[in-house]
Design an enzyme around this catalytic site. Structure first.
Site: not given
Lengths: 643, 643
Positions: B134, B423, B425, B427
């Site tokens: 992320t 949210t 792994e 959303d």
């Protein structure tokens, strides 16, 4: 000419623009006090300091009567307090305990000697107190409290005692550390000459619990509830009394007194009515929590909508830019109906505060019927607004993804802090049932005091008498409703009269069928009667909610009609439509099952909501700016890149 | 003969009784690690120490292949990890990062040289790593990550860089403090001789970020996300790369490699398929989170049901005792349908884990169709289970009133810790759409890689081809469904076949109508195409959910039929009915609008649910005891008086 956000704000602020603006200025100076990096002790210290600073602003004083050094402006205090949430929810709750509950008990349940002796210190914060109602064993069922205040005529004292472990006062804000005086709710046990001592029901007695150095007084044992799911700026604690003696004068004796010889007298004969009259004066706690919940939901929406207007994810068509979150239907669906409900609730809250100030602010005794309606509405709006806040802030947190989970962005702490709102000041499930019971008018005095079992054996002798005795409806609302009824065509969902009729009709149907069930239940007794009541419980909750939603819609409708600027009114109209249709959508299967909506019309509800979301999308920023939350209180890491 | 709780537990544990029992023993030794009084640093230290202790139990090793020093028992690790939640959710997440995500990336995306060099240290915990996927700018949209890994043929190195502020790696578990090596997901930019450098899509490269003393390595800047809404035992942080060089060998090259001269090769031609194949091996993260969410919900239900069986409020008929909370219909309604869903989810999770172990555990490449179905189901169950956990734990918190808000009673920390599950792994809203897209089979390779815009312009050339290509249905389920179809009478809601038919029928209808909408959309282009897709977004989410609910029900139905003891099966049957009818009730207006339920039948759904709650009420304690959570992990203040 005012821009859209400003004119919408005017509509939302309603009669309270001045106090809101003052409080906004104040809040900007205070800044954001919530700080997730502080330890429990540091949070409590910060909140206590902020409480003292708040005292010096005069806001808390305003709510007390002029005779008690205040301005008699209950509304100003209620509105001002709810806004403290933008800075720190703990501060709002701490202030609510000190001035709303503790100070309110002394002012409303006490008499002149209590006012003179205590209120000056309460107002300045020199005398910090707590409101010792809830016990480990009983919360929402206040009439079953176990703490006793037994009058000893030999010494002219009340003996305060916790006879069982479950009689321990629990979760009491201020009891862990700050409070030196407690307003203790206890079974008042006394006997006049020749009588047998017996409980006269729950009354309130002032009991000193700590000395100036903070040590427990003899017979008093306080302890600390420690870390909570939120509100860690408030020092919740427990109190156990072991035969603590206080002078007879410490009974707050507005509604009942005990003579030197132990004779009990009260101007209110019916014990149930007496009990509810006493509790009724404390109604502002619920109104205050409803307001604070509304403010917290608005704060979260302002953060989430701003984020959704900045954050882009996934490629956009014919553009190098990705799509703004706010442009996705799923995202609009998450935020905009909740926003519409926030609008509805703020306007309804204005009306609720105004009604409360009118009924209770004048010093004259309230009209019993008006007072009851107010109590029911306060209970219902509290339950409705706090459930709304919990779900809305959660939705906002999730709508901000990982950023929403960072404490620095405040959504998680707002959510955690207001979490308890759904169960304190009355559990929401219990409160919604209370609303339902109040609607069985004509029987209110009998019904309101009944526990589930009494309720079950309560006989509705004549179903025809159980009709919706509505609080006066604004002429506009009545006109709109009647117009829609005259119309023979398929109802137009965007017609205001249709919307009002749908909600009114639902409430009436639920009330009538409930009355019939209660009537059937009167033939039963004992366990059977309980079963009958128990099976009607969700019906009662449903009725309560239906009532609140109808009243909230009527407030909103009236406010929209009062807006002069056409563009503003058009936008607000759409927000009102979105609120009304969201309410219908959430209960759509009821409307279908009771043939209030055809299948085609029901599908239309959903498509209309989607269309309204699209219509309101361009105004998203204005709609949250209209909340009037100072920018400096919305500065968080995830919005660093804004504008 | 086994008691009810034990035999229900056998059904719930399914094939994983042994690993569950081992982990239970382990957890009893570990005790409850969550402690709300600890500071951020103390929480992190405690979790790190617990992680090291966990490594020594052998549980983490079990999940790795025998060739890599493990036991190749993926299922055991997944089941064991989910149970860590009973002790501390932070520990579960920290373990998931170290062994599931970081270790899993090395094992599944890397090749022998990576396995030999890193896995021994990963397994023992001597090498702590992080999973740097992320970024501040992109989470669920992994294909748009901005970090670059540019191959420099002159030195044979990859240059890792964060070209923009939004390219910063964010919310990375372990990045704030503990991790020394990062599995970095980045756009792999390279060029063979004579080619122009271009991105080959997102790939994973191992990048050392800290030295042994904990200092950032040259070019690496880490920072700390600080306090979060929960999971404060996990040290989430950020990483910025400034032209950091790593050897070519650090590319995890199972699915793509870069030759010394920069030539890029991959066994998978289609870039979309390549990308999803890489991500697909990481599927266990989602499965693991789904399992942990389920365990957290069960933990909360065990606490709330025990409390409701002890706590009394309001007078009971013909008795001096007050009524147990569990005897109120409103309370049964809050807890029992959620309990039924927890049963359904645990059984479905067993099946999901078994399928995953079968497809991915053998070492052989997975069948593409099976792998896709598994991915869709893992995404869907993750979204479904985490939403369930969030709402269930909240309901449990509120059902325990003020006691539920005390951190010592663990409900608020459970709720806060698992909050981010909805949210991270992926959303949930995005994942449910993924499920919907996967169901458009025959087009999966094309569709799965599409962003909203691509999706909009995706043309379904032949609606007839878009049919529900179901994963093999158990013969029992098919038989039940067919039997209900042959029946000409009004459907019996308590008939298993009727329940299966209702859910299957809903899914098929949603899929068919979605396919038709997509077909219509192919005529549009650009902004119009986006609008067409955007308007279908909630349809897609609805389809995803309908699919998951149908599959979960089928798992449950199969498990019930396998129970031999008649009394146990009868109880489990009622739980299964309650699950099925709750699913129908939540979407009741859909069934009414699409004439799958008559008005009378729809009202029956609600009365049947109420009746099932009454039937299951006497078994409430057995039903939560069957979760097999060790008593010592359920010891909280509010249950002090139990038994």
């Amino acid at each position: 000419m005012a821009d859209l956000a400003t004119s919408l704000r005017t509509a939302l602020d309603g009669p309270y623009a001045a106090v809101r603006d003052n409080t906004r200025d104040q809040l900007v100076k205070t800044g954001v006090l919530t700080d997730p990096t502080l330890s429990l002790d540091e949070q409590r210290t910060r909140t206590r300091e902020a409480l003292m600073a708040l005292a010096s602003t005069g806001l808390p004083a305003a709510g007390f009567a002029t005779a008690h050094g205040g301005e008699g402006d209950v509304a100003a205090t209620l509105i001002g307090f709810e806004m403290l949430v933008h800075s720190d929810v703990s501060l709002m709750v701490k202030a609510g305990v000190q001035w709303g509950l503790f100070g309110g008990a002394i002012e409303n349940l006490g008499t002149e000697r209590h006012h003179n002796r205590y209120l000056p210190g309460v107002v300045t914060g020199d005398l910090l107190g707590c409101f010792a109602m809830t016990e480990t064993g009983h919360g929402s069922d206040v009439q079953s409290l176990e703490t006793t205040a037994t009058y000893d005529a030999a010494t002219g004292e009340f003996v305060i005692d916790s006879p069982t472990p479950s009689a321990r006062k629990d979760y009491i804000g201020g009891a862990a550390h700050d409070a030196t005086l407690a307003a203790v709710f206890a079974q008042l046990v006394t006997a006049g000459p020749g009588e047998t001592p017996e409980s006269k029901g729950v009354h309130c007695v002032l009991v000193p619990i700590r000395d100036a150095a903070g040590a427990d007084l003899p017979g008093v044992t306080t302890s600390d509830c420690g870390v909570k799911g939120g509100l860690n700026g408030v020092d919740n604690g427990r109190i156990v009394f072991d035969q603590v003696r206080v002078p007879r004068e410490n009974l707050l004796d507005q509604y009942a007194s005990v003579a030197e010889d132990g004779t009990y007298t009260s101007p209110i004969e019916n014990p149930n009515r007496r009990f509810f009259t006493m509790l009724g004066t404390l109604i502002r706690g619920r109104v205050s929590i409803a307001g604070a919940a509304g403010a917290a939901a608005r704060h979260a929406l302002a953060l989430a909508v701003r984020y959704a207007l900045e954050r882009r994810q996934f490629g956009a068509p014919d553009s190098d830019e990705e799509v703004l979150l706010m442009d996705y239907r799923t995202h609009q669906r998450r935020l905009l109906p909740a926003l519409a409900r926030s609008y509805a609730l703020q306007i309804a809250q204005n009306d609720l505060v105004t009604t409360l100030a009118r009924i209770q602010g004048g010093g004259a005794p309230a009209d019993p019927k008006e007072q009851r309606d107010l109590e029911a509405l306060a209970a219902g709006v509290k339950a409705y607004a706090t459930a709304h806040a919990t779900s809305t802030i959660q939705e906002c947190r999730e709508a901000c993804g990982g950023a929403g989970y960072m404490a620095a962005n405040r959504l998680t702490s707002l959510r955690a802090d207001i979490d308890v709102f759904t169960t304190f000041e009355g559990d929401n499930t219990v409160l919604m049932q209370l609303v339902g019971k109040e609607l069985l008018t004509g029987y209110a005095d009998e019904v309101r005091g009944l526990d589930p079992v009494g309720m079950a054996s309560f006989a509705v002798s004549n179903a025809a008498e159980v009709v919706l005795e509505r609080t006066p409806v604004a002429p506009l609302v009545a006109r709109l409703r009647d117009a829609s009824k005259r119309d023979g065509d398929e109802p137009d969902l965007l017609d205001r009269g249709t919307q009002i009729s749908l909600l009114t009709d639902r409430e009436e149907h639920l009330l009538e069928t409930l009355a019939r069930r209660m009537q059937a239940a009167r033939k039963a007794s004992g366990a059977e009667a309980f079963t009958a009541f128990n099976r009607a419980q969700d019906h009662l909750v449903h009725l309560g909610r239906a009532h609140v939603e109808r009243v909230v819609l009527e407030s909103f409708v009236t406010a929209v009609a009062e807006v002069e600027d056409e563009h503003t009114r058009t936008v607000l109209d759409a927000v009102c439509d979105l609120y009304a249709l969201s309410v219908v959508e959430q209960d759509k299967s009821w409307f279908l099952e009771h043939r209030r909506l055809s299948v085609g019309r029901a599908k239309n509800v959903t498509t209309s909501i989607n269309a309204l979301c699209e219509r309101l999308r361009p105004h998203a920023r204005d709609l949250v700016d209209a909340f009037g939350i100072p920018d400096s209180l919305l500065e968080v890491e995830m919005l660093d890149g804004v504008e």
